[in-house]
Design an enzyme around this catalytic site. Structure first.
Site, mmCIF file in Angstrom:
data_model
loop_
_atom_site.group_PDB
_atom_site.id
_atom_site.type_symbol
_atom_site.label_atom_id
_atom_site.label_comp_id
_atom_site.label_asym_id
_atom_site.label_seq_id
_atom_site.Cartn_x
_atom_site.Cartn_y
_atom_site.Cartn_z
ATOM 1 C CG LEU A 520 -1.910 -1.209 1.275
ATOM 2 C CD1 LEU A 520 -2.779 -1.114 2.524
ATOM 3 C CD2 LEU A 520 -2.773 -1.257 0.021
ATOM 4 C CG HIS A 521 3.877 1.431 -2.891
ATOM 5 N ND1 HIS A 521 4.945 1.042 -2.140
ATOM 6 C CD2 HIS A 521 3.731 0.486 -3.865
ATOM 7 C CE1 HIS A 521 5.446 -0.094 -2.616
ATOM 8 N NE2 HIS A 521 4.714 -0.446 -3.664
#
Length: 596
Positions: A520-521
């Site tokens: 989940l950048h």
């Protein structure tokens, strides 16, 4: 393994016969056969049963198999118990192996790259330097013979370990009068590495090595007397004498082995205090097993109750000067002089992490004055926990760092258990490659920075209020396959939409990272901006490499060291850089929002 089916079946039949007689080794092998589906339909249940009985019979391989099975099933209490038993076996042996003279970075792979071309690129036998060295050895150079033997024995320079070749080269070197090979020949025969185990020959070679002033050979001789191998009988008195000779000649293994003798009461009266003295000397000289032994005694404990327990334990079992520190003792009101007096008067200081963090922040204590820091419940060292803050704010910034031993009985929670192996592999790769950064375009750069490194450098040096959340942090936050299943089963419209488009993203991560999850950048960076308490940060000037092979590489200067010359980082404004993240909280925030 032979390809003759008849011989395989006969061998399997003999194993089953041995199992009926109750042999643990045979039970372990049968557990392996059932687990792998060899000569029978695969059955995890039967594999578990056979490994269970083999483990009860003391078989180490089955204990490892069971511990792994328990870990995969979130049964951490049982897995930790078995791993602890295995750890005790690993550290309590007397035979201290010779360390490799070279510490080399290695890259982990999954086996698909096992071919000559890949080995050639990672040096190996086709490397030109090795071929020159091997040519010198073949021409009779004894030093070259010894080095070639080392390369094969330890698996250095891209070579595969080959104990038979190592033995051959060491024997040739000894014939030429090269003394360093003698001790390694003793170890080879003691371990049966590439040759049939022969303790008598091991004793002869080790004795000859000691006469050549190779003092670490005394440890091997002492081990043989402890076990009664290759000598007339067990003789603890002689074993102690040889360990003492090793210690007297500054051989760290001697100190460790004496510590084990006094800790276990082997041939001597049990004396934990004296054992601690030997272990401390060994630990201070880098003997890794000594850290394990000392970790049973010295703790940085997370609660006041544990602080008191460890304080009493050290006080009663050692002759070290020790004191405990926590809020109840009034340490919050102490000044610099008070803390310095404690440092001067005590060998061991047991305290809560809150107490240490407060004293470090007030500059009453310095991280560089600590020799060994043992951290209990170290799995808590993430997010905003004081452990994490100690590491980020002080340990990583220090020029002289203390040795650290972290201990935990529950390394991960149930929610992260499926992702533990992947995270461990990533951490190992980063450590082996010699750094803590991650990249996704090439080994140096992350995609956004790589796209326009000049613009990125302008932004980082602009003086704007910036919080950088790098890929090394966002890789700690994973939306797992089970999270995806929850999204699919929920009624949230965002969850339903996302479920439909996640297939491509999951497929990419499976191919690129071999994981059933996605990083989940962007959500992590966004949430860190909304709620800064989700991350811990350091601060410094950041510059970006704008060209050549390292284009896109970001380099942080934390301004802890003053350089004599003016650099490209000098007088540049600082930015905040995230170092750790509370990953479970981030995932929960994302999931709660999507399923609403």
């Amino acid at each position: 393994m032979t390809g003759d089916a008849r011989l395989i079946e006969e061998g399997s039949g003999e194993i089953e016969t041995a199992v009926e007689s109750g042999y643990p080794a045979a039970q372990s092998v049968l557990g392996f056969l059932w687990g792998m589906g060899i000569l029978r339909e695969r059955s995890k249940q039967k594999a578990f049963v056979y490994h269970h009985f083999a483990s009860d019979g003391g078989n180490m391989q089955s204990k490892m198999a069971l511990a792994y099975t328990y870990t995969r099933q979130d049964m951490f209490d049982k897995s930790v118990k078995l791993y602890a038993e295995l750890a005790e076996v690993a550290v309590n042996g007397f035979l201290i192996s010779k360390d490799s003279p070279v510490i080399e970075p290695i890259r982990l792979h999954n086996g698909a790259e096992e071919n000559k071309e890949a080995l050639r690129k990672s040096k190996g036998e086709e490397d030109e330097d090795f071929q020159i060295l091997e040519y010198q050895a073949q021409k009779g150079n004894d030093a070259a013979m010894y080095k070639v033997g080392l390369f094969y024995y330890f698996g250095l320079r891209g070579l595969r370990r080959d104990h038979s070749k190592a033995l051959s080269w060491f024997l040739k070197a000894v014939e030429k009068g090269e003394p360093r090979s003698i001790e390694l020949l003793g170890e080879i025969y003691a371990r049966g590495a590439g040759v049939e185990r022969n303790y008598t020959k091991a004793f002869e070679w080790l004795t000859l090595a000691s006469k050549h002033h190779l003092y670490s050979a005394y440890n091997g001789i002492g081990y043989l007397y402890v076990k009664g191998y290759g000598v007339d009988s067990k003789n603890y008195t002689k074993a102690k004498e040889y360990f003492e000779k090793a210690a007297e000649n500054d051989e760290v293994g001697g100190h460790y082995n004496l510590g084990v003798m006094f800790l276990k009461g082997i041939g001597v009266k049990r004396d934990v205090r004296l054992a601690c003295k030997y272990f401390i000397v060994a630990a201070n000289n880098g003997q890794p097993k000594a850290f394990y032994q000392l970790a049973k005694i010295f703790h940085l404990a997370p609660t006041v109750v544990l602080v008191n327990q460890q304080y009493m334990n050290i006080k009663h079992n050692t002759d070290l000067q020790v004191e405990e520190y926590h809020g109840a003792k009034g340490v919050d009101t102490w000044n610099f002089e008070s803390w310095q007096k404690e440092v001067k008067d005590n060998d061991v200081m047991v305290m809560t992490p809150h107490t240490l963090l407060d004293a470090l922040r007030k500059a009453f204590l310095s991280i560089e004055t600590i020799c060994l820091m043992v951290i209990d419940e170290c799995h808590q060292a993430s997010g905003n926990h004081p452990y994490a803050k100690i590491m980020v704010e002080f340990y990583h910034q220090a020029n002289v760092k203390p040795k650290i031993f972290g201990m935990t009985a529950s390394p991960i929670g149930k929610r992260e258990s499926r992702l533990y192996q992947e995270k461990l592999d990533q951490w190992l790769c980063r450590q082996q490659e010699g750094g803590s950064r991650l990249a996704n375009v090439n080994p140096a750069a992350e995609a956004n920075i790589f796209g326009d490194p000049d613009a990125a450098d302008v932004v980082f040096t602009s003086g704007a209020d910036i919080l950088a959340v790098g890929i090394n942090v966002t890789h700690q936050v994973v939306l797992s396959g089970s999270d995806r299943e929850k999204l699919a089963s929920s009624k949230g419209k965002f969850a339903q939409y996302l479920t439909g488009i996640l297939e491509v993203y999951f497929s990419y991560h499976c191919d690129a990272y071999n994981t059933n999850g996605v990083y989940l950048h962007d959500p992590t960076a966004l949430l860190a901006a909304v709620d800064p308490s989700l991350v811990t940060c350091t601060e410094g000037a950041v510059r970006v490499q704008t060209r050549d092979i390292t284009r896109g590489l970001t380099i942080l200067y934390n301004k802890q060291k003053r350089f004599e010359e003016v650099t490209k980082w000098s007088n540049m404004p600082t930015v905040k850089v995230a170092v750790t993240v509370d990953a479970p909280r981030v995932v929960k925030l994302v999931m709660d929002r999507l399923v609403a």
